[in-house]
Motif scaffolding. Structure first.
Motif, PDB file in Angstrom:
ATOM      1  N   ALA A  27      43.847  40.082  53.047  1.00 35.07           N
ATOM      2  CA  ALA A  27      45.616  38.966  52.048  1.00 35.07           C
ATOM      3  C   ALA A  27      45.872  38.637  53.041  1.00 35.07           C
ATOM      4  CB  ALA A  27      46.731  40.504  51.551  1.00 35.07           C
ATOM      5  N   ALA A  28      46.192  38.871  54.186  1.00 37.32           N
ATOM      6  CA  ALA A  28      46.408  37.244  54.627  1.00 37.32           C
ATOM      7  C   ALA A  28      46.057  36.227  54.857  1.00 37.32           C
ATOM      8  CB  ALA A  28      47.080  37.907  56.434  1.00 37.32           C
ATOM      9  N   LEU A  29      44.873  36.039  55.240  1.00 30.06           N
ATOM     10  CA  LEU A  29      44.093  35.476  55.061  1.00 30.06           C
ATOM     11  C   LEU A  29      43.731  34.637  53.418  1.00 30.06           C
ATOM     12  CD1 LEU A  29      41.450  33.983  56.169  1.00 30.06           C
ATOM     13  CD2 LEU A  29      40.491  35.008  55.121  1.00 30.06           C
ATOM     14  N   LEU A  30      43.874  35.572  52.589  1.00 28.57           N
ATOM     15  CA  LEU A  30      43.635  34.573  51.419  1.00 28.57           C
ATOM     16  C   LEU A  30      44.605  33.858  50.961  1.00 28.57           C
ATOM     17  CD1 LEU A  30      42.114  37.642  48.927  1.00 28.57           C
ATOM     18  CD2 LEU A  30      41.186  35.322  49.779  1.00 28.57           C
ATOM     19  N   ARG A  31      46.640  34.292  51.701  1.00 31.32           N
ATOM     20  CA  ARG A  31      48.238  33.556  51.317  1.00 31.32           C
ATOM     21  C   ARG A  31      47.055  31.859  52.125  1.00 31.32           C
ATOM     22  NH1 ARG A  31      49.866  38.305  52.451  1.00 31.32           N
ATOM     23  NH2 ARG A  31      50.566  39.652  50.821  1.00 31.32           N
ATOM     24  N   ARG A  32      46.727  32.098  52.966  1.00 26.58           N
ATOM     25  CA  ARG A  32      46.638  31.036  53.589  1.00 26.58           C
ATOM     26  C   ARG A  32      45.524  29.380  53.393  1.00 26.58           C
ATOM     27  NH1 ARG A  32      46.143  34.311  58.269  1.00 26.58           N
ATOM     28  NH2 ARG A  32      44.084  33.793  58.679  1.00 26.58           N
ATOM     29  N   ALA A  33      44.452  30.104  52.513  1.00 29.96           N
ATOM     30  CA  ALA A  33      43.410  29.468  52.102  1.00 29.96           C
ATOM     31  C   ALA A  33      43.993  28.526  50.587  1.00 29.96           C
ATOM     32  CB  ALA A  33      43.085  30.018  50.962  1.00 29.96           C
ATOM     33  N   ASP A  34      43.626  27.486  50.626  1.00 36.43           N
ATOM     34  CA  ASP A  34      44.037  26.745  49.451  1.00 36.43           C
ATOM     35  C   ASP A  34      42.819  26.722  48.464  1.00 36.43           C
ATOM     36  OD1 ASP A  34      41.176  25.776  50.204  1.00 36.43           O
ATOM     37  OD2 ASP A  34      42.443  23.603  51.188  1.00 36.43           O
ATOM     38  N   ALA A  35      43.580  26.157  47.467  1.00 34.34           N
ATOM     39  CA  ALA A  35      42.429  25.739  45.876  1.00 34.34           C
ATOM     40  C   ALA A  35      41.392  26.159  46.378  1.00 34.34           C
ATOM     41  CB  ALA A  35      42.917  24.518  45.427  1.00 34.34           C
ATOM     42  N   LEU A  36      40.364  25.168  46.633  1.00 36.55           N
ATOM     43  CA  LEU A  36      39.125  25.354  47.290  1.00 36.55           C
ATOM     44  C   LEU A  36      38.750  26.569  48.130  1.00 36.55           C
ATOM     45  CD1 LEU A  36      38.591  21.428  46.828  1.00 36.55           C
ATOM     46  CD2 LEU A  36      38.338  23.472  45.194  1.00 36.55           C
ATOM     47  N   GLU A  37      39.194  26.686  49.396  1.00 36.71           N
ATOM     48  CA  GLU A  37      38.949  27.477  49.457  1.00 36.71           C
ATOM     49  C   GLU A  37      38.677  29.064  49.974  1.00 36.71           C
ATOM     50  OE1 GLU A  37      40.749  25.176  53.929  1.00 36.71           O
ATOM     51  OE2 GLU A  37      41.773  26.855  53.163  1.00 36.71           O
ATOM     52  N   VAL A  38      40.017  29.964  48.866  1.00 35.81           N
ATOM     53  CA  VAL A  38      39.451  31.318  48.088  1.00 35.81           C
ATOM     54  C   VAL A  38      38.201  32.202  47.820  1.00 35.81           C
ATOM     55  CG1 VAL A  38      40.509  32.884  46.042  1.00 35.81           C
ATOM     56  CG2 VAL A  38      42.237  30.824  47.564  1.00 35.81           C
ATOM     57  N   GLY A  39      37.691  30.651  47.226  1.00 37.55           N
ATOM     58  CA  GLY A  39      35.901  31.612  46.220  1.00 37.55           C
ATOM     59  C   GLY A  39      35.536  31.989  47.260  1.00 37.55           C
ATOM     60  N   PRO A  40      35.373  30.341  48.517  1.00 31.56           N
ATOM     61  CA  PRO A  40      34.128  31.192  49.387  1.00 31.56           C
ATOM     62  C   PRO A  40      34.416  32.024  50.088  1.00 31.56           C
ATOM     63  CG  PRO A  40      34.706  28.026  49.292  1.00 31.56           C
ATOM     64  CD  PRO A  40      35.584  28.994  48.395  1.00 31.56           C
ATOM     65  N   ALA A  41      35.618  31.861  50.689  1.00 30.06           N
ATOM     66  CA  ALA A  41      36.450  33.158  51.668  1.00 30.06           C
ATOM     67  C   ALA A  41      36.291  34.277  51.101  1.00 30.06           C
ATOM     68  CB  ALA A  41      37.747  33.158  52.281  1.00 30.06           C
ATOM     69  N   THR A  42      36.967  35.022  49.698  1.00 31.29           N
ATOM     70  CA  THR A  42      35.980  36.051  49.196  1.00 31.29           C
ATOM     71  C   THR A  42      34.972  36.363  49.201  1.00 31.29           C
ATOM     72  OG1 THR A  42      37.954  35.363  47.715  1.00 31.29           O
ATOM     73  CG2 THR A  42      36.820  37.496  46.823  1.00 31.29           C
ATOM     74  N   ALA A  43      33.520  34.931  48.826  1.00 31.41           N
ATOM     75  CA  ALA A  43      32.621  35.486  48.726  1.00 31.41           C
ATOM     76  C   ALA A  43      32.153  36.270  50.255  1.00 31.41           C
ATOM     77  CB  ALA A  43      31.924  34.602  48.242  1.00 31.41           C
ATOM     78  N   TRP A  44      32.760  36.333  50.318  1.00 29.49           N
ATOM     79  CA  TRP A  44      32.060  35.663  52.408  1.00 29.49           C
ATOM     80  C   TRP A  44      32.705  37.006  53.008  1.00 29.49           C
ATOM     81  CZ3 TRP A  44      33.347  30.099  54.383  1.00 29.49           C
ATOM     82  CH2 TRP A  44      32.753  29.573  54.074  1.00 29.49           C
ATOM     83  N   LEU A  45      33.235  37.382  52.542  1.00 32.96           N
ATOM     84  CA  LEU A  45      34.292  38.740  52.963  1.00 32.96           C
ATOM     85  C   LEU A  45      34.045  39.200  52.548  1.00 32.96           C
ATOM     86  CD1 LEU A  45      37.587  37.007  54.609  1.00 32.96           C
ATOM     87  CD2 LEU A  45      36.038  37.994  55.912  1.00 32.96           C
ATOM     88  N   SER A  46      33.819  39.289  51.204  1.00 29.14           N
ATOM     89  CA  SER A  46      32.750  40.685  50.365  1.00 29.14           C
ATOM     90  C   SER A  46      31.371  41.145  50.752  1.00 29.14           C
ATOM     91  CB  SER A  46      33.096  40.422  48.980  1.00 29.14           C
ATOM     92  OG  SER A  46      33.857  40.664  48.491  1.00 29.14           O
ATOM     93  N   GLY A  47      30.860  40.125  50.982  1.00 29.27           N
ATOM     94  CA  GLY A  47      29.246  40.327  52.400  1.00 29.27           C
ATOM     95  C   GLY A  47      28.290  39.198  51.916  1.00 29.27           C
ATOM     96  N   GLU A  48      28.850  38.273  50.409  1.00 25.66           N
ATOM     97  CA  GLU A  48      27.527  37.552  49.791  1.00 25.66           C
ATOM     98  C   GLU A  48      27.880  36.561  49.848  1.00 25.66           C
ATOM     99  OE1 GLU A  48      24.484  37.623  46.069  1.00 25.66           O
ATOM    100  OE2 GLU A  48      25.852  39.249  46.931  1.00 25.66           O
ATOM    101  N   PRO A  49      26.754  35.025  50.238  1.00 27.74           N
ATOM    102  CA  PRO A  49      27.508  33.322  49.810  1.00 27.74           C
ATOM    103  C   PRO A  49      28.070  32.992  47.708  1.00 27.74           C
ATOM    104  CG  PRO A  49      25.400  33.687  51.149  1.00 27.74           C
ATOM    105  CD  PRO A  49      26.246  34.506  50.730  1.00 27.74           C
TER     106      PRO A  49
END
Length: 504
Positions: A27-49
């Motif tokens: 959650a701390a990471l997602l709060r720092r992400a901007d609009a274009l970064e939320v999707g990729p970061a979520t996907a990577w941390l869930s284990g898939e591009p």
């Protein structure tokens, strides 16, 4: 946001078994992400591009990598753009172009970033085990109720999209997510039930008891004459199953979303081998093996969404739709007596099927295994486990990868937890298959044990479980034997450690 921040969050999650700590770090990471970064970061941390399978083989990634960069400089957006370019590269000259893109990516990455990217692209992170933790993190980061996030995820089918909606548009955006015909939903799953009597006792008399087929889960969407089909992992198989498309096109409706199972039957109407059914979903499947569909749920019909309706309403609507084609209905009995429920189980087993599923008639449709509203009952204890290693055989099995190491899914989002080994039930054909397939998944081979990336799910029959200090989960399987591999399931859908502990 730099890629290094995602890598550090991933390391923090991997360093703790506390679900609360994992969720807080994400959650701390997602709060720092901007609009274009939320999707990729979520996907990577869930284990898939975010782009899905990019087609970069493990052999390519395990080769000589460029010297790592001295310090972090890659941004999340840069990496996501490079991955998109990789995914779109095909045709003449694509091998050279892919090599150039990979060289550019890994050459700008630090050593920790290189390790993370290699595991991500090679499939080592693609377990999906963090999915539930990530949903909690999204809810925490966006300060929205978790049930609202889970429902939007079920309807959209994509976790990165759900995270973007939650962080950028909040509750209003999440509640605006609707079922869309042509976009698959995350399926509702059944939890293991210990016995028919126990399932009936826990759910009461307002239930339906249906056959549990030895087939493959399907979700079918129709809009006018266009029909599309997905598996339980949301892999589209439309082009491989023309006979299913024809059956659904013949139904008296314009729009429909159906949930069910399909399998191949022999001349006597009994199920053929599971492998015969699954062979139809591959590139080389033979249409001589015809599939028969059996539907047990209806999620949308001609403009009306039904996911929030109780199962009783969905079944009534399904019965009306299939009144002219009752052979497409999953066999079962609503509100049965204890004796009638036992007869359904006996009939299912006599017909060659696995058992039954007991479902609460008042339950809405909810993705995943949320509670015990659906319970599957089989006379033989079976578990879907992750293959995390194999041992080189000896004696008659010399030269073959034989004894497989079995892992249960970690409910806290970590790697699979070893609960046993087995070589029982393996045919010569299966041994040969394992020996061909496993090296491509290997991450380490000491000459005796080959450690594997956790990608394969195998169905195991067991007589029970016992307490043991030999394995990390404190439990060991009793008389485990291989039934079959499950290419229709991902490690995220494997049984978790509590399911194994329930057999104690």
């Amino acid at each position: 946001m730099l890629l290094n921040e995602v890598v550090e969050a991933s390391a923090a999650v991997g360093a703790t078994r506390s679900r609360k700590a994992k969720s807080a770090a994400l959650a701390a990471l997602l709060r720092r992400a901007d609009a274009l970064e939320v999707g990729p970061a979520t996907a990577w941390l869930s284990g898939e591009p975010r782009q899905g399978r990019i087609g970069v083989g493990w052999r390519t990634l395990s080769g000589a990598l460029p010297e790592p960069a001295a310090g972090p400089s890659l941004s999340v957006s840069q990496v996501d753009s490079l991955l998109t370019a990789l995914a779109r590269t095909s045709g003449a000259g694509s091998t050279r172009r892919r090599a150039e893109l990979l060289g550019s990516l890994f050459g700008a990455a630090t050593e920790p970033e290189q390790r993370f990217l290699a595991r991500l692209l090679g499939g080592e992170l693609r377990q999906g085990a963090l999915e539930g933790v990530m949903l909690e993190a999204v809810a925490e980061a966006a300060a929205v109720p978790a049930p609202v996030v889970r429902r939007a995820f079920m309807l959209s089918g994509r976790l990165p999209d759900t995270a973007e909606t939650a962080l950028l548009r909040g509750v209003e955006g999440l509640e605006a997510v609707r079922l869309a015909v042509g976009r698959p939903l995350r399926p509702m799953l059944a939890s293991p039930g210990s016995s028919l009597d126990t399932a009936l006792e826990s759910l009461g008399s307002e239930v339906t008891v249906e056959y549990k087929l030895d087939g493959a889960r399907i979700q079918v969407h129709r809009s006018a004459s266009s029909v599309r089909v997905w598996t339980r992992s949301l892999r589209e198989i439309t082009d491989a199953v023309p006979e299913l498309l024809a059956r659904v096109r013949a139904l008296p409706c314009r729009e429909v979303v159906l949930d069910g199972e399909t399998l191949a039957l022999d001349e006597e109407g009994r199920p053929r081998k599971f492998q015969d059914t699954m062979s139809r979903f591959g590139s080389g499947g033979s249409e001589e093996v015809l599939l028969s569909p059996f539907f047990f749920d209806l999620l949308h019909l001609d403009g009306t969404d039904l996911v929030d309706e109780p199962l009783s309403v969905r079944l009534d609507t399904l019965a009306g739709l299939l009144s002219a084609a009752p052979e497409l209905t999953m066999p079962g009995v609503r509100r049965p007596s204890v004796e009638e429920a036992a007869q359904v189980l006996d009939s299912a087993l006599s017909a060659g099927h696995e058992g039954v599923v007991v479902k609460a008639l008042d339950a809405p449709y909810a993705a995943g295994r949320r509670g015990k509203a659906w319970q599957k009952v089989k006379p033989v204890h079976t578990l879907d486990l992750v293959v995390i290693g194999a041992e080189w055989g000896y004696g008659r099995r010399t030269g073959f990868l034989s004894n497989i190491h079995l892992g249960a899914r970690d409910p806290e989002g970590g790697p699979p937890i070893m609960v046993g080994k087995t070589f029982k039930g393996m045919t010569d054909e299966l041994l040969a298959w394992q020996t061909r397939q496993f090296p491509g998944l290997a991450v380490h081979d000491d000459g005796h044990v080959v450690e594997l990336r956790p990608e394969l799910v195998v169905e195991i029959a067991v007589d029970g479980a016992q307490r043991s200090v030999r394995y990390p989960g404190g439990v060991a399987l009793r008389f485990a034997r291989v039934l079959r591999y499950r290419p229709d399931k991902t490690p995220a859908e494997a049984d978790d450690l509590p399911a194994v502990q329930a057999l104690l």
